[in-house]
Scaffold this active site. Structure first.
Site, short mmCIF file in Angstrom:
data_model
loop_
_atom_site.label_atom_id
_atom_site.label_comp_id
_atom_site.label_asym_id
_atom_site.label_seq_id
_atom_site.Cartn_x
_atom_site.Cartn_y
_atom_site.Cartn_z
N ASP A 10 4.35 9.11 3.31
CA ASP A 10 3.56 7.72 3.12
C ASP A 10 2.50 8.01 1.32
OD1 ASP A 10 1.83 5.58 4.18
OD2 ASP A 10 0.27 7.46 4.67
N SER A 11 1.84 7.21 0.88
CA SER A 11 0.62 7.04 -0.08
C SER A 11 0.24 8.05 0.56
CB SER A 11 0.69 5.73 -0.97
OG SER A 11 -0.11 5.36 0.94
N CYS A 74 4.86 4.24 6.02
CA CYS A 74 4.45 3.10 4.69
C CYS A 74 4.68 1.50 5.11
CB CYS A 74 4.42 4.20 3.81
SG CYS A 74 3.37 2.96 2.49
N GLU A 152 -8.88 8.12 5.59
CA GLU A 152 -8.70 9.42 4.26
C GLU A 152 -9.60 10.32 4.27
OE1 GLU A 152 -5.91 10.58 2.16
OE2 GLU A 152 -5.01 8.46 2.76
N CYS A 185 -0.52 -1.27 8.84
CA CYS A 185 -0.17 -0.33 7.75
C CYS A 185 -0.52 1.47 9.46
CB CYS A 185 -1.62 -0.88 7.05
SG CYS A 185 -2.22 1.11 6.55
N HIS A 187 -1.59 4.00 8.29
CA HIS A 187 -2.98 4.80 8.57
C HIS A 187 -4.14 4.03 9.87
CE1 HIS A 187 -2.09 5.51 4.62
NE2 HIS A 187 -3.25 6.81 4.15
N1 DGL Z 1 -0.40 3.78 4.93
C1 DGL Z 1 0.24 2.44 3.91
C2 DGL Z 1 0.81 1.34 4.82
O1 DGL Z 1 1.08 1.94 6.24
C3 DGL Z 1 -0.75 2.57 2.70
C4 DGL Z 1 -1.74 2.21 2.87
C5 DGL Z 1 -1.60 2.38 0.80
O2 DGL Z 1 -2.61 0.89 0.53
O3 DGL Z 1 -1.81 3.25 0.06
O4 DGL Z 1 0.50 0.29 4.19
#
Ligand code: DGL
Length: 270
Positions: A10-11, A74, A152, A185, A187
């Site tokens: 993931d990012s 992600c 985060e 997302c 997150h």
């Molecule tokens: N966790 C990422 C997702 O599922 C995105 C987070 C980011 O914008 O880096 O889209």
């Protein structure tokens, strides 16, 4: 050493929401975590640059971990770069896309919300998912990039801003007929409880974690077993909050993933 492991990418810390589901499904399978936190957030960056970056980071991490499957945990990366990744890697690549299909099936009112990054809400991939699986629904798309930073912070052990959370989801709460929210997302499932606590009424919150775990289980017949704490890698490894979040999910402090071979990030994207 990590040969045969499941590599989760993931990012940032979002992929950790998928880690829990994979462990629930695959017990003691060896997991390796990699995040491109030097380029976080992905959701506001240009597509062309992102494809190159995602492919470079993932190829580098697959080579280093010698993993047997890559989980792109992600939505922002998956709705853009799955094809490019599959054409470059020889191991199976499991992607994560917004859970539009189950949401459309579960919604009684047929009014559903999609909460995702600004990239994911506008992607043609998302248009196709909605056309194919939710054509009978009204889908309200809300870009909530601010929640990525909140997740985060939350996993780093800091206090959440209720105002920021409320600001992100209020457009969905305002639609009375809406009964289901897709957390598009990775997150966002990390914030499910605080978000649900703000809702003015009972809503169904759906993410893709369990479906991804089942998909992973179907592509690997015999995953390597964990030998204690999992390895992790990061493109910006020295952040205390990240190490705290990873430790909480059973990973060692991140090792640096060398950037030499990766595309240089233009200043304007920092
Ligand atoms: N966790 C990422 C997702 O599922 C995105 C987070 C980011 O914008 O880096 O889209």
């Amino acid at each position: 050493m990590h040969e045969g492991a499941i590599l989760i990418f993931d990012s940032g810390v979002g992929g950790l929401s998928v880690v829990g589901e994979i462990r629930a499904c695959l017990g003691d399978a060896a997991l390796v975590y990699v995040c491109d936190n030097a380029a976080l957030p992905y959701g506001t960056k240009p597509d062309e640059w992102l494809i190159e970056r995602i492919v470079a980071v993932c190829c580098c991490a697959v080579e280093r971990s010698r993993a047997s499957v890559l989980v792109v945990a992600c939505n922002t990366a998956s709705t853009l770069a799955l094809e490019a990744l599959r054409s470059r890697l020889t191991i199976p690549v499991v992607g994560t896309v917004p859970a539009i299909k189950p949401a459309a099936q579960m919604s009684a009112s047929k009014v559903i919300g999609l909460l995702a990054t600004s990239a994911t809400v506008r992607r043609p991939y998302t248009d196709r998912l909605i056309e194919e699986y939710a054509s009978e629904c009204r889908v309200i798309r809300v870009a909530a990039d601010g929640l990525v930073a909140e997740a985060e912070r939350y996993l780093a052990g800091r206090t959440l801003s209720t105002d920021k959370l409320r600001h992100a989801v209020q457009p969905l709460f305002d639609i009375e007929a809406l009964d289901t929210v897709v957390l598009g997302c990775t997150h966002f499932p990390l914030l499910r409880e605080p978000l649900a606590a703000l809702a003015p009424r009972e809503l169904v919150w759906i993410d893709s974690g369990a479906a991804i775990a089942r998909r992973v289980a179907s592509v690997i017949s015999c995953p390597a077993k964990t030998r204690g704490v999992g390895m992790s890698m990061a493109t910006a490894p020295g952040q205390d909050g990240l190490a705290h979040a990873l430790a909480h999910f059973g990973f060692a402090a991140p090792e640096p993933l060398m950037l030499e071979d990766l595309s240089v990030m233009p200043e304007s994207l920092h």
